[in-house]
Design a protein around this motif. Structure first.
Motif, PDB file in Angstrom:
ATOM      1  N   ILE A  80      55.183  -4.428  10.752  1.00 32.70           N
ATOM      2  CA  ILE A  80      54.200  -4.115   9.707  1.00 32.70           C
ATOM      3  C   ILE A  80      54.379  -2.687   9.209  1.00 32.70           C
ATOM      4  O   ILE A  80      54.352  -2.435   7.996  1.00 32.70           O
ATOM      5  N   LEU A  81      54.567  -1.749  10.114  1.00 27.49           N
ATOM      6  CA  LEU A  81      54.812  -0.371   9.684  1.00 27.49           C
ATOM      7  C   LEU A  81      56.096  -0.281   8.869  1.00 27.49           C
ATOM      8  O   LEU A  81      56.170   0.471   7.884  1.00 27.49           O
ATOM      9  N   TYR A 123      48.062  -0.108   7.904  1.00 28.89           N
ATOM     10  CA  TYR A 123      48.334  -0.974   9.059  1.00 28.89           C
ATOM     11  C   TYR A 123      47.055  -1.225   9.844  1.00 28.89           C
ATOM     12  O   TYR A 123      46.743  -2.374  10.203  1.00 28.89           O
ATOM     13  N   HIS A 124      46.303  -0.148  10.095  1.00 30.27           N
ATOM     14  CA  HIS A 124      45.071  -0.258  10.866  1.00 30.27           C
ATOM     15  C   HIS A 124      44.069  -1.189  10.176  1.00 30.27           C
ATOM     16  O   HIS A 124      43.493  -2.084  10.807  1.00 30.27           O
ATOM     17  N   VAL A 139      53.885  -4.459  15.486  1.00 27.24           N
ATOM     18  CA  VAL A 139      53.559  -3.117  14.989  1.00 27.24           C
ATOM     19  C   VAL A 139      54.745  -2.534  14.227  1.00 27.24           C
ATOM     20  O   VAL A 139      54.605  -1.982  13.130  1.00 27.24           O
ATOM     21  N   LEU A 177      53.004  -9.065   3.605  1.00 33.14           N
ATOM     22  CA  LEU A 177      51.775  -8.820   4.349  1.00 33.14           C
ATOM     23  C   LEU A 177      50.784  -9.966   4.169  1.00 33.14           C
ATOM     24  O   LEU A 177      50.072 -10.341   5.106  1.00 33.14           O
TER      25      LEU A 177
END
Length: 235
Positions: A134-135, A152-153, A131, A96
């Motif tokens: 990352i999830l 994530y948000h 998306v 990340l």
């Protein structure tokens, strides 16, 4: 471009333009990205794009419904460039961090486009892949689904917010950027200790810190908080 819908089967042109250019969605997006870098939002007109491509402006409607459709494609291309350059290591926190720094760097390479696209949800292939990626990193690390979505948000909004903030600085006129740098050095660093003791005590560090992006530090803080949360929620 006006609101104009072109049937999917008609949105391709294989014949060369009068200038000998074979149009494609990728070529149009690449040209739009270059023009945005040179002219900002003013670049997104069919006339300017058509001139740059050596094509009749109306030919662009075969590929994009309007300028907003094209802008979403530009936003998705920026995401795609990040994903093509990024290499995962298999360790969630390192992945990340490297992905966030890569996103930030790619937006700084195209600050005008960053300012136009950072708030947009494209719903296109590269964004969907990001998306999912990352999830996947978060769920495979052991975060429950609700936690994975929440982190994530935070991760995405923090990254894009700093990317836009730092891009805005890069779009300032050179003299304005130089003035801001001098203000920290010539005004804050010289404040007397009797009126501003905390500024005076930290002045050298303050001047150095305010001359660079806070994103790497903010990212590390967020990831540290996420790691602490993982220790709490993981069975």
């Amino acid at each position: 471009m006006s609101e104009r819908v072109v049937a999917d089967g008609e949105r391709r042109r294989r014949r060369p333009t009068k200038g000998g250019t074979v149009l494609s969605e990728g070529l149009i997006v690449e040209t739009a990205l270059r023009l945005i870098g040179e002219h900002g939002a003013a670049a997104l007109t069919v006339r300017r794009l058509g001139t740059a491509l050596g094509a009749d402006p109306s030919a662009l409607y075969r590929y994009f419904q309007d300028t907003d459709d094209l802008l979403l494609a530009v936003a998705d291309e920026l995401i795609g460039r990040t994903l093509r350059a990024w290499r995962p290591s298999g360790e969630w926190r390192a992945d990340l961090r490297s992905l966030g720094l890569r996103i930030h760097a790619d937006y700084q390479a195209h600050p005008q486009a960053a300012m136009l696209t950072f708030t947009r949800v494209t719903g296109r292939v590269h964004e969907m892949r990001s998306v999912e990626t990352i999830l996947g990193i978060l769920r495979e690390a052991g975060f429950p689904d609700a936690e994975a979505v929440r982190i994530y948000h935070v991760f995405v909004d923090q990254t894009l917010s700093f990317a836009a903030l730092d891009a805005a600085v890069l779009t300032l006129p050179e003299e304005s950027r130089a003035l801001e740098e001098r203000t920290w050095r010539d005004r804050y660093a010289r404040l007397p200790a009797d009126t501003h003791p905390h500024v005076a005590a930290t002045a050298p560090t303050l001047v150095a810190e305010m001359g660079r992006s806070a994103y790497p530090a903010a990212l590390d803080m967020m990831l540290a908080a996420a790691a602490a949360r993982l220790r709490h929620v993981r069975p």
